[in-house]
Design a protein around this motif. Sequence first.
Motif, PDB file in Angstrom:
ATOM      1  N   GLU A  77      26.099 -26.086  -4.772  1.00 54.12           N
ATOM      2  CA  GLU A  77      26.061 -26.321  -6.299  1.00 54.12           C
ATOM      3  C   GLU A  77      27.674 -26.586  -6.617  1.00 54.12           C
ATOM      4  OE1 GLU A  77      24.774 -22.602  -7.555  1.00 54.12           O
ATOM      5  OE2 GLU A  77      22.740 -23.192  -7.627  1.00 54.12           O
ATOM      6  N   ILE A  78      28.637 -25.969  -5.772  1.00 52.54           N
ATOM      7  CA  ILE A  78      29.970 -26.228  -6.052  1.00 52.54           C
ATOM      8  C   ILE A  78      30.271 -27.658  -5.686  1.00 52.54           C
ATOM      9  CG2 ILE A  78      32.293 -25.490  -5.302  1.00 52.54           C
ATOM     10  CD1 ILE A  78      31.526 -22.766  -5.076  1.00 52.54           C
ATOM     11  N   GLY A  79      29.543 -27.890  -4.490  1.00 49.82           N
ATOM     12  CA  GLY A  79      29.823 -29.265  -3.838  1.00 49.82           C
ATOM     13  C   GLY A  79      29.360 -30.384  -4.904  1.00 49.82           C
ATOM     14  N   LEU A  80      28.237 -30.224  -5.395  1.00 48.66           N
ATOM     15  CA  LEU A  80      27.704 -31.271  -6.370  1.00 48.66           C
ATOM     16  C   LEU A  80      28.398 -31.645  -7.462  1.00 48.66           C
ATOM     17  CD1 LEU A  80      25.239 -32.621  -7.654  1.00 48.66           C
ATOM     18  CD2 LEU A  80      24.563 -30.824  -8.800  1.00 48.66           C
ATOM     19  N   PHE A  81      29.241 -30.443  -8.182  1.00 41.62           N
ATOM     20  CA  PHE A  81      30.140 -30.771  -9.337  1.00 41.62           C
ATOM     21  C   PHE A  81      31.602 -31.343  -8.649  1.00 41.62           C
ATOM     22  CE2 PHE A  81      27.583 -27.058 -11.243  1.00 41.62           C
ATOM     23  CZ  PHE A  81      27.573 -27.525 -12.316  1.00 41.62           C
ATOM     24  N   ILE A  82      31.674 -31.052  -7.346  1.00 43.13           N
ATOM     25  CA  ILE A  82      32.998 -31.707  -6.869  1.00 43.13           C
ATOM     26  C   ILE A  82      32.636 -33.097  -6.616  1.00 43.13           C
ATOM     27  CG2 ILE A  82      34.469 -31.802  -4.883  1.00 43.13           C
ATOM     28  CD1 ILE A  82      34.211 -29.016  -4.456  1.00 43.13           C
ATOM     29  N   PHE A  83      31.641 -33.498  -6.004  1.00 44.31           N
ATOM     30  CA  PHE A  83      31.076 -34.895  -5.975  1.00 44.31           C
ATOM     31  C   PHE A  83      31.113 -35.683  -7.182  1.00 44.31           C
ATOM     32  CE2 PHE A  83      29.492 -33.222  -1.385  1.00 44.31           C
ATOM     33  CZ  PHE A  83      30.743 -33.900  -0.947  1.00 44.31           C
ATOM     34  N   ILE A  84      30.431 -35.166  -8.205  1.00 45.15           N
ATOM     35  CA  ILE A  84      30.286 -35.590  -9.623  1.00 45.15           C
ATOM     36  C   ILE A  84      31.615 -35.862 -10.087  1.00 45.15           C
ATOM     37  CG2 ILE A  84      29.413 -35.404 -11.872  1.00 45.15           C
ATOM     38  CD1 ILE A  84      27.211 -33.818 -10.649  1.00 45.15           C
ATOM     39  N   ALA A  85      32.620 -34.971  -9.846  1.00 45.05           N
ATOM     40  CA  ALA A  85      34.076 -35.136 -10.427  1.00 45.05           C
ATOM     41  C   ALA A  85      34.705 -36.393  -9.654  1.00 45.05           C
ATOM     42  CB  ALA A  85      34.621 -33.700 -10.313  1.00 45.05           C
ATOM     43  N   LEU A  86      34.453 -36.408  -8.452  1.00 45.13           N
ATOM     44  CA  LEU A  86      35.238 -37.314  -7.573  1.00 45.13           C
ATOM     45  C   LEU A  86      34.595 -38.675  -8.109  1.00 45.13           C
ATOM     46  CD1 LEU A  86      35.463 -35.520  -4.052  1.00 45.13           C
ATOM     47  CD2 LEU A  86      37.205 -35.937  -5.535  1.00 45.13           C
ATOM     48  N   THR A  87      33.338 -38.622  -8.276  1.00 43.90           N
ATOM     49  CA  THR A  87      32.772 -40.084  -8.444  1.00 43.90           C
ATOM     50  C   THR A  87      33.210 -40.494  -9.776  1.00 43.90           C
ATOM     51  OG1 THR A  87      30.532 -39.392  -7.274  1.00 43.90           O
ATOM     52  CG2 THR A  87      30.582 -41.254  -8.904  1.00 43.90           C
ATOM     53  N   ILE A 204      19.371 -29.452  -3.856  1.00 47.67           N
ATOM     54  CA  ILE A 204      19.386 -27.985  -4.751  1.00 47.67           C
ATOM     55  C   ILE A 204      17.877 -27.931  -5.379  1.00 47.67           C
ATOM     56  CG2 ILE A 204      20.379 -26.966  -6.684  1.00 47.67           C
ATOM     57  CD1 ILE A 204      23.008 -28.335  -5.612  1.00 47.67           C
ATOM     58  N   LEU A 205      17.643 -28.933  -6.153  1.00 45.41           N
ATOM     59  CA  LEU A 205      16.303 -28.918  -6.658  1.00 45.41           C
ATOM     60  C   LEU A 205      14.976 -28.676  -5.859  1.00 45.41           C
ATOM     61  CD1 LEU A 205      16.671 -32.140  -9.003  1.00 45.41           C
ATOM     62  CD2 LEU A 205      16.734 -29.717  -9.538  1.00 45.41           C
ATOM     63  N   LYS A 206      15.340 -28.879  -4.285  1.00 47.59           N
ATOM     64  CA  LYS A 206      14.026 -28.696  -3.401  1.00 47.59           C
ATOM     65  C   LYS A 206      14.101 -27.214  -3.286  1.00 47.59           C
ATOM     66  CE  LYS A 206      14.539 -30.058   0.777  1.00 47.59           C
ATOM     67  NZ  LYS A 206      14.856 -30.889   1.997  1.00 47.59           N
ATOM     68  N   PHE A 207      15.425 -26.705  -3.057  1.00 45.11           N
ATOM     69  CA  PHE A 207      15.443 -25.346  -2.855  1.00 45.11           C
ATOM     70  C   PHE A 207      15.043 -24.443  -3.813  1.00 45.11           C
ATOM     71  CE2 PHE A 207      17.857 -21.490  -3.153  1.00 45.11           C
ATOM     72  CZ  PHE A 207      17.780 -20.818  -1.945  1.00 45.11           C
ATOM     73  N   TYR A 208      15.058 -24.889  -5.117  1.00 44.74           N
ATOM     74  CA  TYR A 208      14.605 -23.996  -6.153  1.00 44.74           C
ATOM     75  C   TYR A 208      13.185 -23.997  -6.594  1.00 44.74           C
ATOM     76  CZ  TYR A 208      19.401 -22.415  -7.569  1.00 44.74           C
ATOM     77  OH  TYR A 208      20.649 -21.774  -7.518  1.00 44.74           O
ATOM     78  N   LEU A 209      12.741 -25.321  -6.124  1.00 43.90           N
ATOM     79  CA  LEU A 209      11.148 -25.725  -6.183  1.00 43.90           C
ATOM     80  C   LEU A 209      10.275 -25.152  -5.254  1.00 43.90           C
ATOM     81  CD1 LEU A 209      11.857 -29.241  -8.134  1.00 43.90           C
ATOM     82  CD2 LEU A 209      11.129 -26.982  -9.175  1.00 43.90           C
ATOM     83  N   LYS A 210      10.833 -24.566  -4.103  1.00 44.41           N
ATOM     84  CA  LYS A 210      10.150 -23.953  -3.184  1.00 44.41           C
ATOM     85  C   LYS A 210       8.878 -22.973  -3.687  1.00 44.41           C
ATOM     86  CE  LYS A 210      13.242 -24.330   0.804  1.00 44.41           C
ATOM     87  NZ  LYS A 210      14.084 -23.625   1.823  1.00 44.41           N
TER      88      LYS A 210
END
Length: 210
Positions: A77-87, A204-210
Amino acid sequence: MNLFLPFFFGFLSAVVGVIPPGLINMTAAKVSLVDGKKRALIFVLGALLVIYFQTYISVIFAQYIDKHQEVLILLREIGLFIFIALTIYFLKFAKKPELKENLTVKSKRSRFFMGMVISAINFFPIPYYVLISVAMASYNVFAFEPLPIYCLVTGVVAGSFAVFYFYVVFFNKMKTKADYLINNMNKMIGTITGVVALLTLFNILKFYLK
């Protein structure tokens, strides 16, 4: 497990991480101009030694994270925000990188030691390769076992060396013939981080939708 995949993705991730003009590759290029290619390659070997240990430490840390799913999902989740910010940063706000010619090289003693010191003060590889290792493991192209770890670390070192060698050998030509790469580097990096962000979101979505 196919041992080529950890090597390949390690090589690719190193190229992506190292190719933008930075302190290590620009210093290597400048050493080549001042002292010649041989001493520049000695400098590169010093930098690679540190990168080897940084990558190995990163993978070991990633192995611990991989065994603790609650930490893993938090990092994703942290990485997601980091990669979005970098993009967003690279596509909208980042200044065009420049091949600086005024970089000075002071030390003329041990180029090997100089490479180690400059590489050691760069902490970016550790979190970067932690995320790479965890992402690769989540897609089953990497396992936290001795041989795959060795192949991944070797791939990172080989990819780093390829980029450093390119800077050492082709720096003068780059100043006049790399306009397209320089002008579009931010877009390329932004596109890559955007793809990684989408893949991270999918996990992340796959993890929460298990």
